[in-house]
Design a protein around this motif. Structure first.
Motif, PDB file in Angstrom:
ATOM      1  N   ARG A  18     -22.898   0.775  12.582  1.00  0.00           N
ATOM      2  CA  ARG A  18     -23.859   0.865  13.607  1.00  0.00           C
ATOM      3  C   ARG A  18     -24.012   2.191  14.357  1.00  0.00           C
ATOM      4  NH1 ARG A  18     -23.086  -4.727  16.572  1.00  0.00           N
ATOM      5  NH2 ARG A  18     -24.343  -3.935  18.065  1.00  0.00           N
ATOM      6  N   GLY A  19     -25.198   2.827  14.574  1.00  0.00           N
ATOM      7  CA  GLY A  19     -25.386   3.638  15.639  1.00  0.00           C
ATOM      8  C   GLY A  19     -24.978   5.089  14.951  1.00  0.00           C
ATOM      9  N   ASP A 153     -26.655   3.495   8.576  1.00  0.00           N
ATOM     10  CA  ASP A 153     -26.952   2.961   9.636  1.00  0.00           C
ATOM     11  C   ASP A 153     -27.679   1.753  10.018  1.00  0.00           C
ATOM     12  OD1 ASP A 153     -27.241   2.401  12.451  1.00  0.00           O
ATOM     13  OD2 ASP A 153     -27.865   4.455  12.939  1.00  0.00           O
ATOM     14  N   VAL A 154     -26.851   0.546  10.117  1.00  0.00           N
ATOM     15  CA  VAL A 154     -27.356  -0.743  10.033  1.00  0.00           C
ATOM     16  C   VAL A 154     -28.605  -0.806  11.371  1.00  0.00           C
ATOM     17  CG1 VAL A 154     -26.868  -3.193  10.587  1.00  0.00           C
ATOM     18  CG2 VAL A 154     -25.174  -1.651   9.458  1.00  0.00           C
ATOM     19  N   GLU A 155     -28.508  -0.021  12.274  1.00  0.00           N
ATOM     20  CA  GLU A 155     -29.374  -0.257  13.258  1.00  0.00           C
ATOM     21  C   GLU A 155     -30.604   0.676  12.842  1.00  0.00           C
ATOM     22  OE1 GLU A 155     -27.583   1.197  17.145  1.00  0.00           O
ATOM     23  OE2 GLU A 155     -26.341  -0.373  17.203  1.00  0.00           O
ATOM     24  N   ARG A 158     -32.715  -1.543  10.747  1.00  0.00           N
ATOM     25  CA  ARG A 158     -33.424  -2.675  11.467  1.00  0.00           C
ATOM     26  C   ARG A 158     -34.914  -2.337  11.545  1.00  0.00           C
ATOM     27  NH1 ARG A 158     -30.725  -5.285  16.836  1.00  0.00           N
ATOM     28  NH2 ARG A 158     -31.085  -2.834  17.542  1.00  0.00           N
ATOM     29  N   LEU A 214     -28.335  -7.913  13.432  1.00  0.00           N
ATOM     30  CA  LEU A 214     -27.786  -6.848  13.187  1.00  0.00           C
ATOM     31  C   LEU A 214     -26.569  -7.349  12.022  1.00  0.00           C
ATOM     32  CD1 LEU A 214     -26.954  -4.528  16.008  1.00  0.00           C
ATOM     33  CD2 LEU A 214     -28.373  -3.956  14.192  1.00  0.00           C
ATOM     34  N   SER A 218     -26.916  -6.036   8.440  1.00  0.00           N
ATOM     35  CA  SER A 218     -25.754  -5.566   7.586  1.00  0.00           C
ATOM     36  C   SER A 218     -25.613  -5.982   6.569  1.00  0.00           C
ATOM     37  CB  SER A 218     -24.626  -5.733   8.694  1.00  0.00           C
ATOM     38  OG  SER A 218     -23.334  -5.253   8.191  1.00  0.00           O
TER      39      SER A 218
END
Ligand code: NAD
Length: 352
Positions: A18-19, A153-155, A158, A214, A218
């Protein structure tokens, strides 16, 4: 006893989490590069702007014109930006189209690549580049086409709208399904494929209800990565051949075509590989693999008929001819009548 097999590893660095968008500058520096050509597409102006800001003065040029199936004319335009800016690295933010453009530049110049995928196509981990010119698609493969770094990046993922996420996730599912009955199947890839199928199945079943979760994103992104690794490592079968013909010769949209066709090909192949279908069903938590995949697509409002994608009923014979003229290896022999029956079911959108 495990049967003998061959497995060739591919060299790239994968960052997953993430991020991680914030790491893009550090990754460019890690490669010893300082002049970036940023690639994106119109729909991804937002993430493109964020990456441009994060790169700061290292971003010396930007090209937002990536297009489906990597048209050579678009690549030549991007080559102009690469040369004019004297860039030593490409950073690509987007789906398979943007990744394809980045790989096309690397194939021509050897430029380093950092790729941030926003769809589940999986192209970022394969050494394969498909390009189109004058309506003809050509494909080449070389480790030099691979990116140096892929940042999942999972975020960032989204931001992919649910309808595109649905078809893109089934596109990924198809890589994992066909890997399990590939002529080159091996235990390493089997493990990735089954893990991908359960992650994609789980993510898909929750996506419409919890699109911003998330954990859901993910599961989908990790499944897409593993499915991409399957695609990169072993040969694909009838499903990929059919989609190649439907997309390349009949102009059907890439991920939606995969979504409609997959359960029908699984049903066609099931009698030849019942044990593979049983493993897929277990990974999905469904009683039967082909109808389980079809039901999953229906539940998330994915496309289920070739008719709705714009294919004419009168085209099915020509599709079957092209598929049987130069077949991919496939567990179930490719008989024209059988392919036609499969296509007719997929055209009408019947449950396989
Ligand atoms: P794509 O990259 O064209 O993306 C699909 C659509 O989603 C586009 O309109 C794009 O702008 C939009 N999109 C992507 N991310 C978004 C986001 N975060 N927010 C809003 N919109 C977003 O299509 P794709 O399905 O990812 O990739 C298909 C292409 O990749 C095809 O050309 C296919 O041949 C190629 N491909 C190649 C390989 C390989 O190994 N060489 C593997 C898979 C796919």
């Amino acid at each position: 006893m495990t049967a003998g097999f061959e497995y060739v590893g591919l060299p790239y660095r994968i960052l997953f989490g993430r991020g991680l968008l914030d790491e893009v500058g550090a990754e460019v520096s890690r490669l010893g590069r300082s002049r970036v050509l940023l690639l994106s597409s119109g729909d991804l102006a937002g993430p493109g702007d964020r990456v441009e800001k994060l790169l700061g003065p290292r971003c010396v040029a930007r090209f937002d014109g990536a297009a489906l199936h990597t048209p050579v004319g678009v690549t030549e335009e991007a080559m102009g930006h690469l040369r004019a800016s004297d860039a030593d690295c490409v950073v690509a933010v987007g789906g398979g189209s943007t990744t394809g453009l980045s790989k096309a530049l690397a194939a021509r110049t050897g430029v380093d690549q950092v790729i941030l995928p926003t769809t589940y196509a999986g192209s970022e981990v394969t050494p394969v580049l498909g390009e189109t010119a004058g309506g003809t698609k050509t494909t080449r493969s070389s480790p030099s086409i691979l990116p140096e770094t892929v940042i999942y990046d999972v975020e960032l993922s989204r931001g992919l709208p649910v309808p595109i996420a649905v078809t893109s996730a089934v596109n990924a599912l198809a890589h994992a399904v066909e890997a399990l009955y590939s002529a080159q199947a091996n235990p390493i890839v089997d493990g990735w494929a089954l893990d991908a199928i359960s992650g994609l199945g789980n993510g898909l079943s929750r996506l419409t209800g919890e699109p911003d979760d998330l954990e859901v994103r993910s599961d989908l992104l990790r499944g897409a990565w593993l499915a991409g690794m399957c695609l990169a490592s072993v040969g694909m079968g009838l499903h990929h051949k059919l989609c190649h013909v439907l997309g390349g010769s009949f102009g059907l949209p890439h991920a939606s075509t995969h979504t409609v066709v997959l359960p029908h090909v699984m049903s066609y192949n099931a009698p030849a590989v019942p044990e593979v279908m049983a493993r897929i069903a277990r990974a999905l938590g469904a009683p039967d693999a082909p109808s389980g995949v079809f039901g999953l697509i229906e539940r998330v409002d994915g496309p289920t008929s070739l008719r709705a994608l714009g294919l004419g009923l009168g085209d099915l014979g020509a599709v079957a001819d092209q598929v049987t003229a130069s077949p991919y290896p496939n567990p179930q022999p490719l008989a024209r009548e059988g392919i036609l029956e499969l296509l007719t079911g997929a055209w009408h959108g019947v449950r396989p």
